[in-house]
Design a protein around this motif. Sequence first.
Motif, PDB file in Angstrom:
ATOM      1  N   UNK A 247       0.829  -1.201   0.000  1.00  0.00           N
ATOM      2  CA  UNK A 247       0.000   0.000   0.000  1.00  0.00           C
ATOM      3  C   UNK A 247       0.868   1.257   0.000  1.00  0.00           C
ATOM      4  N   UNK A 248       2.061   1.151   0.546  1.00  0.00           N
ATOM      5  CA  UNK A 248       2.963   2.300   0.572  1.00  0.00           C
ATOM      6  C   UNK A 248       3.367   2.674  -0.851  1.00  0.00           C
ATOM      7  N   UNK A 249       3.582   1.663  -1.685  1.00  0.00           N
ATOM      8  CA  UNK A 249       3.905   1.985  -3.077  1.00  0.00           C
ATOM      9  C   UNK A 249       2.677   2.517  -3.810  1.00  0.00           C
ATOM     10  N   UNK A 250       1.594   1.766  -3.768  1.00  0.00           N
ATOM     11  CA  UNK A 250       0.414   2.135  -4.550  1.00  0.00           C
ATOM     12  C   UNK A 250      -0.252   3.411  -4.044  1.00  0.00           C
ATOM     13  N   UNK A 251      -0.161   3.679  -2.740  1.00  0.00           N
ATOM     14  CA  UNK A 251      -0.823   4.858  -2.198  1.00  0.00           C
ATOM     15  C   UNK A 251       0.065   6.072  -2.047  1.00  0.00           C
ATOM     16  N   UNK A 252       1.382   5.863  -2.004  1.00  0.00           N
ATOM     17  CA  UNK A 252       2.296   6.981  -1.757  1.00  0.00           C
ATOM     18  C   UNK A 252       3.311   7.139  -2.890  1.00  0.00           C
ATOM     19  N   UNK A 253       4.181   6.152  -3.047  1.00  0.00           N
ATOM     20  CA  UNK A 253       5.275   6.263  -4.015  1.00  0.00           C
ATOM     21  C   UNK A 253       4.767   6.414  -5.442  1.00  0.00           C
ATOM     22  N   UNK A 254       3.649   5.780  -5.759  1.00  0.00           N
ATOM     23  CA  UNK A 254       3.102   5.885  -7.119  1.00  0.00           C
ATOM     24  C   UNK A 254       2.699   7.316  -7.459  1.00  0.00           C
ATOM     25  N   UNK A 255       2.519   8.144  -6.434  1.00  0.00           N
ATOM     26  CA  UNK A 255       2.151   9.548  -6.645  1.00  0.00           C
ATOM     27  C   UNK A 255       3.353  10.488  -6.560  1.00  0.00           C
ATOM     28  N   UNK A 256       4.545   9.933  -6.470  1.00  0.00           N
ATOM     29  CA  UNK A 256       5.769  10.740  -6.399  1.00  0.00           C
ATOM     30  C   UNK A 256       6.390  10.837  -7.790  1.00  0.00           C
TER      31      UNK A 256
ATOM     32  N   UNK B 294       7.807  12.375   1.726  1.00  0.00           N
ATOM     33  CA  UNK B 294       7.224  12.691   3.029  1.00  0.00           C
ATOM     34  C   UNK B 294       5.984  13.567   2.881  1.00  0.00           C
ATOM     35  N   UNK B 295       5.996  14.459   1.889  1.00  0.00           N
ATOM     36  CA  UNK B 295       4.836  15.309   1.660  1.00  0.00           C
ATOM     37  C   UNK B 295       3.622  14.518   1.223  1.00  0.00           C
ATOM     38  N   UNK B 296       3.821  13.589   0.286  1.00  0.00           N
ATOM     39  CA  UNK B 296       2.713  12.746  -0.183  1.00  0.00           C
ATOM     40  C   UNK B 296       2.230  11.836   0.939  1.00  0.00           C
ATOM     41  N   UNK B 297       3.170  11.291   1.702  1.00  0.00           N
ATOM     42  CA  UNK B 297       2.807  10.422   2.823  1.00  0.00           C
ATOM     43  C   UNK B 297       1.976  11.184   3.848  1.00  0.00           C
ATOM     44  N   UNK B 298       2.372  12.415   4.136  1.00  0.00           N
ATOM     45  CA  UNK B 298       1.669  13.223   5.130  1.00  0.00           C
ATOM     46  C   UNK B 298       0.268  13.606   4.674  1.00  0.00           C
ATOM     47  N   UNK B 299       0.096  13.799   3.388  1.00  0.00           N
ATOM     48  CA  UNK B 299      -1.202  14.242   2.873  1.00  0.00           C
ATOM     49  C   UNK B 299      -2.197  13.101   2.698  1.00  0.00           C
ATOM     50  N   UNK B 300      -1.751  11.865   2.839  1.00  0.00           N
ATOM     51  CA  UNK B 300      -2.633  10.717   2.652  1.00  0.00           C
ATOM     52  C   UNK B 300      -3.013  10.045   3.954  1.00  0.00           C
TER      53      UNK B 300
END
Length: 463
Positions: free
Chosen positions: A76-85, A412-418
């Motif tokens: 989920x970290x890839x699909x929900x966070x890294x995929x949006x980086x 970290x920005x994408x992670x924080x916003x999700x």
Amino acid sequence: MFMDGYCILDSAASSSDAYWLLLRVLALVPLWHYLLLAAFILFSFIYNFLELHFLQDLFSGFPGSPVALSYNASSQIYHGVVSNCKILHGKYFATPWLCSPHLQTLFVNYFGRPPSLKYTRQLFRTADGGTIALDWLSSSDVSGGAPHGDDVASEDESIPIVVIIPGLTSDSSSQYVKHLAYYTAKRGWKVVVFGGVSITSNFSYNAGWTEDVRTVINYLHKEKSKAPLFVVGTSIGANILVKYLGEDGENIPVAGAVAVCSPWDLLVRDRYIRRGRMQKLYDKALAFGLQDYAKLHQSHFSRNANWEGILKSFSVRDFDDHATRVVGKYESVDTYYRRCSSSIYVKSVAVPLLCISALDDPICTTEAIPWDECKANKNIVVATVKHGGHLAFFEGITASQLWWVRAVNEFLGVLHSGNYMHKQKKNSKSSIALDSSIDHGPYVNVTEDGTVAALNNGPTTDM
């Protein structure tokens, strides 16, 4: 016999004449041809010795290095966070005149072009008598606003805090740390860096000592409970970070983390840094840096370690044998390396963790990356690029920015916003007695030249 002897003499004379004729022919070649040949040989030697890749980049049109991502298919970290980086799905374009892992690494350590900034230092002691320095930086420090004085984090209590754990012999004054601290604070977040101070206990920093990190993280979580805590570790600091995350598992108040250029397996790294010609130079340079560190704390090391052995150390392993393992009470250097390697803790990491490395890192080899273990953990994503050196990754013609700093802040920005930040288990109990393990100390200003000045309104405690 005479004829045979005559033939032998005639053959020898002919051979001598042939060499003489060859020398006469070579003498007819212009001197500048020889100089050109010598220059070509020298260039080829330097090009290969420094592992330059300018010609390859030039002939291929400077295509850049695509970011290779390794992750669990159901992460989920890839699909929900890294995929949006976007940065992690783009390319890294190295500065053309720093087209070598060694040039990159040397430049970031001795030049680096860091932004100008001034920290505010907070000092306090741990239960074992050790002193921890936290160098704070906020958005007002980098935007020209009024200094925040003793109220280091007095603005919005929900503003994220990024804790930076520097590498071996590094601190808040290191070039790459300033890059990370400045651009993180510039985006409106608060930054706190583990700084360097005098050793006041019988323990000292080593590659597996996680107690100081745990103490500080728990303290910050207690004092700033509304602020998400993120941690970034670099080099040996990354090893400490991953080990800490694995040791505490779910019972940890860290929302997310990034490990940059981690050595992972200290035993493999030790073998690697003593293997190549350039690596041996790095090994000696690091050893001399450790010696300087030991000399600053001579009273501690002369009392708790083999001081004569420290002064004679010409490698990191020598220093670890005479100092680190002795202070840490390890049976041998290899025992210290095995027990303190973060690779054995990867499977227990429960926090979203991004790991960044360069495949040409001249200090921390990618041979040590636990690829399978990282891929088996759904919380970990490993990002690698072909070039970048150790903690460098300079980009642009002017080499004014570090690519990995942008990648860290975006992640970290994408992670924080999700909705993927880690949350500590509510019923878990901290293994650290916060009130007894840490004492508040004064806040001080740390200037560019390292001068420390106390602030008038800071909380005071006998140190």
